[in-house]
Design a protein around this motif. Sequence first.
Motif, short mmCIF file in Angstrom:
data_model
loop_
_atom_site.label_atom_id
_atom_site.label_comp_id
_atom_site.label_asym_id
_atom_site.label_seq_id
_atom_site.Cartn_x
_atom_site.Cartn_y
_atom_site.Cartn_z
N ASP A 154 0.84 -1.19 0.00
CA ASP A 154 0.00 0.00 0.00
C ASP A 154 0.88 1.25 0.00
N LYS A 155 0.46 2.22 -0.77
CA LYS A 155 1.20 3.48 -0.78
C LYS A 155 0.71 4.34 0.38
N SER A 156 1.54 5.25 0.80
CA SER A 156 1.13 6.22 1.81
C SER A 156 1.52 7.60 1.33
N LYS A 157 0.63 8.52 1.59
CA LYS A 157 0.82 9.89 1.14
C LYS A 157 0.40 10.80 2.28
N GLY A 158 1.27 11.79 2.59
CA GLY A 158 0.90 12.67 3.69
C GLY A 158 1.81 13.86 3.85
N THR A 159 1.67 14.48 5.00
CA THR A 159 2.45 15.67 5.33
C THR A 159 3.20 15.43 6.62
N PHE A 160 4.24 16.24 6.84
CA PHE A 160 4.99 16.13 8.09
C PHE A 160 5.33 17.52 8.61
N MET B 213 14.82 20.32 13.05
CA MET B 213 16.15 19.80 12.83
C MET B 213 16.91 19.93 14.14
N LYS B 214 17.43 18.82 14.62
CA LYS B 214 18.26 18.81 15.83
C LYS B 214 19.65 18.36 15.38
N GLY B 215 20.54 19.33 15.26
CA GLY B 215 21.86 19.03 14.72
C GLY B 215 21.71 18.69 13.26
N ASP B 216 22.09 17.47 12.90
CA ASP B 216 21.95 17.02 11.51
C ASP B 216 20.81 16.03 11.33
N THR B 217 19.88 16.00 12.29
CA THR B 217 18.79 15.02 12.29
C THR B 217 17.43 15.70 12.24
N LEU B 218 16.65 15.34 11.24
CA LEU B 218 15.28 15.84 11.11
C LEU B 218 14.35 14.87 11.83
N ILE B 219 13.64 15.36 12.83
CA ILE B 219 12.68 14.57 13.60
C ILE B 219 11.31 15.18 13.34
N ALA B 220 10.39 14.36 12.81
CA ALA B 220 9.09 14.92 12.42
C ALA B 220 7.97 13.95 12.70
N GLU B 221 6.78 14.51 12.72
CA GLU B 221 5.54 13.74 12.86
C GLU B 221 4.90 13.68 11.47
N TYR B 222 4.72 12.48 10.99
CA TYR B 222 4.21 12.24 9.63
C TYR B 222 2.75 11.81 9.73
N THR B 223 1.86 12.61 9.17
CA THR B 223 0.43 12.31 9.13
C THR B 223 0.11 11.88 7.71
N ARG C 158 -6.31 7.25 8.15
CA ARG C 158 -5.33 8.29 8.46
C ARG C 158 -4.55 7.84 9.70
N SER C 159 -3.23 7.94 9.62
CA SER C 159 -2.36 7.52 10.72
C SER C 159 -1.30 8.57 10.96
N VAL C 160 -0.66 8.48 12.12
CA VAL C 160 0.44 9.38 12.48
C VAL C 160 1.58 8.54 13.01
N ARG C 161 2.79 8.80 12.47
CA ARG C 161 3.96 8.11 12.97
C ARG C 161 5.15 9.04 12.94
N GLU C 162 6.11 8.75 13.78
CA GLU C 162 7.33 9.53 13.84
C GLU C 162 8.27 9.09 12.72
N VAL C 163 8.92 10.05 12.08
CA VAL C 163 9.94 9.76 11.09
C VAL C 163 11.20 10.52 11.47
N VAL C 164 12.35 9.91 11.18
CA VAL C 164 13.63 10.55 11.49
C VAL C 164 14.55 10.37 10.28
N PHE C 165 15.16 11.47 9.86
CA PHE C 165 16.10 11.45 8.75
C PHE C 165 17.41 12.10 9.17
N GLU D 47 6.72 1.83 19.03
CA GLU D 47 5.65 1.55 19.97
C GLU D 47 4.52 2.54 19.71
N GLU D 48 3.34 2.18 20.17
CA GLU D 48 2.20 3.07 20.00
C GLU D 48 2.01 3.87 21.28
N LYS D 49 1.96 5.19 21.12
CA LYS D 49 1.69 6.08 22.25
C LYS D 49 0.48 6.91 21.88
#
Length: 163
Positions: free
Chosen positions: A86-92, A96-106, A113-120, A135-137
């Motif tokens: 299944d494809k997923s399409k959304g927004t985040f 940026m913390k240092g060289d790390t992007l931490i985001a909430e992806y909806t 519709r789901s929400v999960r954390e993504v880190v790049f 884990e689910e919070k």
Amino acid sequence: MKKSFFFLAMAAGLLAACNSENSEKKTADSTELIAEDTTFTATKPAEGNSTECYAYVKNRDTVSMKLNIAGEEYTGELNYRFFEKDKSKGTFAGEMKGDTLIAEYTFDAEGMRSVREVVFLRKGSDLVEGFGDIEEKGSKVVFKDRSKLTFGDAVVLAKVSCN
């Protein structure tokens, strides 16, 4: 007596001038302190808005990201299309913390519709997606421990021109 009066008047005049100077200086200092107060401003001033685009293509799998940067705000679009999944399409939205992007992806996938954390992790001009135990919070899926994420070569988003 005239000499005493003259010196007394001169001293009073000097004292009044000093007090007037101090009063003006206090006002200037107060204004300066207010101008330097960063309570309601970003800790990292905005250097202007920019948009960057990234893509990952391997075999029949694709991931695309449009990243909008406005000061400390990182927002954008993120789309996953893995072959025969299944494809997923959304927004985040994230930071940026240092060289790390931490985001909430909806995102929308499988009609939900789901929400999960993504880190790049930024490596040169690429963004490498982090993976780890989740884990689910509440109604969100988050990483159990971000410090244990792995940033391999599974999904490496290369910078591309925005269309």
